[in-house]
Enzyme design. Structure first.
Site, PDB file in Angstrom:
ATOM      1  N   CYS A  94      -6.497  10.452  10.847  1.00 47.25           N
ATOM      2  CA  CYS A  94      -7.112  10.467  12.169  1.00 47.25           C
ATOM      3  C   CYS A  94      -6.446   9.457  13.086  1.00 47.25           C
ATOM      4  O   CYS A  94      -5.601   8.693  12.671  1.00 47.25           O
ATOM      5  CB  CYS A  94      -8.593  10.160  12.047  1.00 47.25           C
ATOM      6  N   ARG A 108       0.129  14.238  13.473  1.00 46.75           N
ATOM      7  CA  ARG A 108       0.485  14.200  12.051  1.00 46.75           C
ATOM      8  C   ARG A 108       0.493  15.596  11.417  1.00 46.75           C
ATOM      9  O   ARG A 108      -0.297  15.900  10.521  1.00 46.75           O
ATOM     10  CB  ARG A 108      -0.438  13.228  11.300  1.00 46.75           C
ATOM     11  N   ASP A 166       3.990   0.328  12.102  1.00 45.59           N
ATOM     12  CA  ASP A 166       2.782  -0.288  11.534  1.00 45.59           C
ATOM     13  C   ASP A 166       2.610  -1.751  11.945  1.00 45.59           C
ATOM     14  O   ASP A 166       1.555  -2.339  11.708  1.00 45.59           O
ATOM     15  CB  ASP A 166       2.805  -0.182  10.000  1.00 45.59           C
ATOM     16  N   LYS A 199       0.839  -1.214   0.000  1.00 44.58           N
ATOM     17  CA  LYS A 199       0.000   0.000   0.000  1.00 44.58           C
ATOM     18  C   LYS A 199       0.865   1.252   0.000  1.00 44.58           C
ATOM     19  O   LYS A 199       0.666   2.172  -0.797  1.00 44.58           O
ATOM     20  CB  LYS A 199      -0.905  -0.010   1.243  1.00 44.58           C
TER      21      LYS A 199
END
Ligand code: EPU
Length: 444
Positions: A127, A132, A322, A32
């Site tokens: 979100c 960020r 991640d 991704k």
């Protein structure tokens, strides 16, 4: 292209009750976080190029929509295989509601500014997993001679004399999207750009290698310092970008193998991109075998205890943020107390609280630190995914728990993992998708 509204499906999972009985092979898709940056790259081209091994996931479809809104043409040749054309690109406005919600849209800003001398964009979304900010993007554009104002809720960035200038930029934090954005912007800027303290993630290297194949002059890929000589629009005539395998998906399957499989082969991956996870799993006592394009996890002694381990997330090649949530499910099954230090994002540990309802013993110490005591038997429950990676972690928890679980907000898991339930069913997981009501999607 894809619709902005997604069905809010649920996964119904019949848990294994701690048995390690999954087996077979599971195939990893394209990354991704590699392909969504490649979908910004057509802005640097006068013609276009082909892309393959593209995961058919939500973030990719939304990025394609954004590219189309800018005048790019996208032709789907077959699933996972597209042709991108950029000769009719005509807009430097990232104004749609979509770019507000899709954090990755920010990588388009650099190439658009470099190509058109101007870019307008809203504050990108993102979100749940922390603040960020985009301060480093704005600082970098200014270093390249651009002026920034705000109009009607949009950042308006204009290059001095209509042309972005090469510059020396030191990133105060190693940032994946900053490195990608400025590497691409520099390809069309006037003169030389030197980027220092760059992120080293394989997805960045993969993007850079493709741009070099198409004529970009980039030196230092995979090191903290990139030197880019700006030039004309690139040509992708006859070129195809083959998406690098998703190391986070591969890692998630390896964790599943460790906690729930007798013998699982994770194939079509790049084991060299998984060093940090493989090292952690081995240190905790997991039997991991590494091949050229596959990794195998075996549990020949089903009652063998794994040992607790302390983990600290870090920029590549360290342990990826991640994979922090998926690995936490492993830690609930390891003996002793494990410590998690999440150094990249604040607010990326909140998902732990809900795991305690399933029987885990986790404690959040502060925005960056938590402990997990194990092993604990988990019991099936209704649980709501708060974001992509935590959602996947909940799915892993549901698979090893006893009894039935309902995982809500599958829309988040769908953002990053293509048809995950089909791949899980094929290795023995009892999982079904139940169609839910319609909902809006927040993409990070
Ligand atoms: N940061 C700033 N200022 C900026 C930009 C970033 O302070 O202008 C900070 C962030 O707040 C964070 C740190 O820099 O603390 C590093 O963030 P980075 O910019 O590297 O993250 P990102 O580029 O926004 C990408 C991935 C994330 C992944 C991180 C870290 C994409 C689209 N996203 O985000 O992937 O967690 O790098 O590896 O590539 C995911 O796939 O689930 C995901 C969130």
């Amino acid at each position: 292209m894809a619709n902005e509204i997604r069905t809010n499906d649920q996964f119904i999972v019949e848990g294994l009750g701690g048995k390690k009985i999954l087996s077979g092979r599971v195939r990893v898709g394209g990354a991704k976080n590699a392909i969504i940056k490649i979908l910004a790259a057509p802005v640097l081209f006068h013609d276009g190029f082909a892309i393959s091994n593209v995961p058919e996931i939500e973030d990719v479809h939304q990025m394609i929509r954004l590219l189309e809104e800018l005048g790019g043409q996208v032709e789907k040749l077959e699933p996972g295989h597209y042709k991108l054309k950029s000769d009719e690109l005509n807009s430097f406005m990232l104004a749609s509601d979509l770019s507000k919600r899709l954090r990755a849209s920010v990588v388009l800003t650099g190439p658009l500014l470099a190509r058109f001398g101007e870019v307008r964009f809203p504050h990108p979304g993102g979100c749940v997993i922390g603040k960020r900010p985009i301060d480093m993007f704005l600082d970098g554009f200014q270093r390249m001679g651009a002026k920034i104002t705000e109009e009607e809720g949009l950042y308006v960035v204009k290059a001095g004399d209509g042309k972005l200038k090469g510059a020396e930029i030191f990133f105060k934090i190693q940032s994946v999207t900053n490195t990608e954005t400025f590497m691409m912007a520099a390809v069309l800027a006037e003169g030389k750009t030197i980027l220092k303290n760059c992120a080293l993630e394989p997805e960045i290297v993969s993007l850079g290698e493709f741009l070099i194949k198409c004529g970009a002059k980039i030196k230092g890929l995979g090191t903290p310092t990139l030197e880019i000589e700006g030039g004309e629009l690139l040509s992708g005539e006859g070129q195809e970008y083959v998406t690098v395998p998703d190391r986070i998906e591969a890692g998630s399957f390896l964790v599943l193998g460790a906690i729930a499989a007798s013998d699982l082969i994770v194939e079509n991956c790049r084991p060299d991109h998984l060093d940090a996870l493989i090292d952690i799993l081995r240190s905790a006592g997991v039997d991991v075998e590494v091949g050229d394009t596959w990794v195998r996890v075996k549990n020949t002694e089903p009652n063998k205890k794994f040992t607790s381990i302390d983990i600290k997330t870090h920029e590549y090649p360290g342990f990826p943020t991640d994979l922090q949530a998926p690995l936490s499910i492993f830690l609930t099954q390891a003996e002793g107390q494990s410590f998690i230090f999440e150094t990249i994002f604040e607010g990326r540990l909140n998902y732990l609280e809900a795991l305690n309802r399933l029987g885990a013993k986790t404690k959040i110490l502060d925005a960056h630190r938590a402990i997990i005591d194990g092993p604990t038997a988990l019991t099936g429950h209704e649980i709501e995914s708060p974001d992509l990676r935590a959602g996947l972690a909940y799915l892993l928890a549901a698979i090893i728990a006893s009894g039935q679980s309902v995982v809500h907000n599958v829309k988040y898991i769908d953002r990053g993992y293509e048809q995950i339930e089909k791949r899980l069913q094929a290795i023995g997981v009892k999982i079904e998708r139940r169609a839910g009501n319609k909902d809006n999607l927040c993409l990070s």
